[in-house]
Each structure stands twice: as structure tokens, then as C-alpha cells.
Design a protein around this motif. Structure first.
Motif, PDB file in Angstrom:
ATOM      1  N   SER A  24       0.833  -1.196   0.000  1.00 28.13           N
ATOM      2  CA  SER A  24       0.000   0.000   0.000  1.00 28.13           C
ATOM      3  C   SER A  24       0.871   1.250   0.000  1.00 28.13           C
ATOM      4  CB  SER A  24      -0.925  -0.006   1.219  1.00 28.13           C
ATOM      5  OG  SER A  24      -1.743   1.128   1.207  1.00 28.13           O
ATOM      6  N   GLN A  28       0.914   3.998  -3.282  1.00 30.42           N
ATOM      7  CA  GLN A  28       0.347   5.320  -3.051  1.00 30.42           C
ATOM      8  C   GLN A  28       0.743   6.333  -4.132  1.00 30.42           C
ATOM      9  OE1 GLN A  28       1.323   6.999   0.737  1.00 30.42           O
ATOM     10  NE2 GLN A  28      -0.384   8.423   0.683  1.00 30.42           N
ATOM     11  N   THR A  31      -1.353   5.661  -7.201  1.00 29.08           N
ATOM     12  CA  THR A  31      -2.731   6.095  -7.006  1.00 29.08           C
ATOM     13  C   THR A  31      -2.856   7.602  -7.196  1.00 29.08           C
ATOM     14  OG1 THR A  31      -3.073   4.283  -5.458  1.00 29.08           O
ATOM     15  CG2 THR A  31      -4.654   6.078  -5.363  1.00 29.08           C
ATOM     16  N   LEU A  97      -4.287  -3.051  -4.927  1.00 30.56           N
ATOM     17  CA  LEU A  97      -4.221  -1.961  -3.964  1.00 30.56           C
ATOM     18  C   LEU A  97      -4.429  -0.596  -4.607  1.00 30.56           C
ATOM     19  CD1 LEU A  97      -1.372  -3.222  -1.648  1.00 30.56           C
ATOM     20  CD2 LEU A  97      -3.785  -3.001  -1.091  1.00 30.56           C
ATOM     21  N   THR A  98      -3.904  -0.415  -5.813  1.00 31.73           N
ATOM     22  CA  THR A  98      -4.094   0.851  -6.506  1.00 31.73           C
ATOM     23  C   THR A  98      -5.574   1.080  -6.802  1.00 31.73           C
ATOM     24  OG1 THR A  98      -1.901   0.697  -7.491  1.00 31.73           O
ATOM     25  CG2 THR A  98      -3.460   2.188  -8.554  1.00 31.73           C
ATOM     26  N   GLU A 101      -7.663   1.338  -3.420  1.00 29.05           N
ATOM     27  CA  GLU A 101      -7.416   2.622  -2.762  1.00 29.05           C
ATOM     28  C   GLU A 101      -8.141   3.755  -3.484  1.00 29.05           C
ATOM     29  OE1 GLU A 101      -5.984   5.481  -0.152  1.00 29.05           O
ATOM     30  OE2 GLU A 101      -5.892   3.311   0.055  1.00 29.05           O
ATOM     31  N   GLN A 105     -11.192   5.940  -1.894  1.00 27.63           N
ATOM     32  CA  GLN A 105     -11.103   7.395  -1.748  1.00 27.63           C
ATOM     33  C   GLN A 105     -12.271   8.099  -2.442  1.00 27.63           C
ATOM     34  OE1 GLN A 105      -9.129   8.960   0.320  1.00 27.63           O
ATOM     35  NE2 GLN A 105      -8.232   6.980   0.814  1.00 27.63           N
TER      36      GLN A 105
END
Length: 186
Positions: A24, A28, A31, A97-98, A101, A105
Motif C-alpha cells: 500500500s 500510493q 494512485t 491496492l491501486t 485505494e 477514496q
């Protein structure tokens, strides 16, 4: 008998959350980069327009599709195909995860309005807080930050050296051969 399984399950869960946390942290920047791209603006508007339960269904898609890659990667690594297993694991984890996430959001408030999701998120958050409070987690984060800093510094030094001496790194192969041929004849 249930207590016998508590320690191994806790250890496995901790390892899982640590791996997820590390990935993660790595995903980040990806993302953030995706969030800034105008090409995804239409998709982003559509995702934001969804109601809570369709948002949850969309949130679950990357998890359902990409989560089975972990056991597959483990099988490949266990059968001696380390590179293929590692590539599958890393690619699936980074993608998952991308996407997860970014979807979280975009629809955080809607997802947290679903009671079961809110409960699961709070449980996950408590687990992550417990893992992140461990000294081994903090030490690994410091080590990763130091390694990233070192790599960045070395890369900048290399780029500076390349700009200062552009021909130093661009030797042609035929000249090298000629020099070796001359040495062998003397």
C-alpha cells in the motif's frame, strides 16, 4: 483447542497486513498519479455518481478478481517458479491496492454508510493500527525510507555525472574491440 490456533492465525494475519501495508505504501504514488490524469475524469464521475451498494460491488471487483493471484503465486514459488510467482504476486497486489485505494477514496462516505462495511473497515483499521504500532513495523518503515533516499541520491549523482561527461558513458563497441585487438598483437 481454539486457543492452539490463535497464535498461528495471528501471525499469519500480521504477516498478511504487513505485506499489504508495505505494498500500500508503494502503490500510493501510483494512485496519486492516476487520480491526476484527465483521461480518467469520465470514469471518476461515474464512480462518484454510484449509490452505496453499487459502490460496494464495484469496490469488491478488484479484490475478487486479483486476490486469488496470491495463492497462485504461492503455488508457483513453491514449485520452483520463483520469478513467475513473484511477478504475479507483485503485479496483482499493486493493481489491487491501486484500484481499491482509488475506489475507496472516491466513495469513502458511501461505503462507510453501509453498516457491515463500516464494521469491517473499523476492524481492519484497528488491526493496521496494532501492526503499525509495532517496533518492527517502524523499523522496517525507517529502513525502507533510508533505502529509497539512498537510491534517489545515487540516481541523481548518476544523472549529474552523465550530464557533466556525456561522452564518458557513450563508448562505441567497435573502438573497444580495436583496442583489444591491438593489445593482443603487440
Amino acid at each position: 483447542m481454539a486457543r492452539v490456533w490463535n497464535t498461528p492465525v495471528f501471525i499469519l494475519a500480521t504477516v498478511y497486513f504487513i505485506v499489504d501495508g508495505v505494498f500500500s505504501h508503494v502503490t500510493q504514488p501510483v494512485t496519486v498519479w492516476i487520480a491526476k490524469k484527465k483521461i480518467f475524469e469520465g470514469t471518476r464521475l461515474w464512480i462518484v455518481s454510484l449509490r452505496p451498494y453499487p459502490s460496494l460491488a464495484l469496490f469488491a471487483v478488484p479484490v475478487i478478481i486479483l486476490e486469488p493471484a496470491k495463492p497462485l503465486a504461492g503455488y508457483l514459488i513453491g514449485t520452483g517458479h520463483f520469478f513467475a510467482g513473484a511477478v504475479i504476486f507483485i503485479a496483482a497486489e499493486v493493481l489491487k491496492l491501486t484500484l481499491v485505494e482509488q475506489l475507496f477514496q472516491l466513495n469513502r462516505e458511501k461505503l462507510l454508510s453501509i453498516p457491515a462495511f463500516a464494521w469491517g473497515y473499523q476492524y481492519w483499521r484497528r488491526m493496521m493500527d496494532a501492526v503499525q504500532s509495532m517496533e518492527v513495523w517502524r523499523a522496517s518503515r525507517r529502513l525502507a525510507a533510508n533505502a529509497a533516499y539512498l537510491v534517489r541520491i545515487r540516481w541523481l549523482q548518476f544523472k549529474h555525472a552523465q550530464r557533466s561527461h556525456p561522452f564518458r558513458f557513450a563508448r562505441s563497441e567497435p573502438n573497444v574491440r580495436r583496442r583489444h585487438a591491438v593489445r593482443h598483437h603487440n
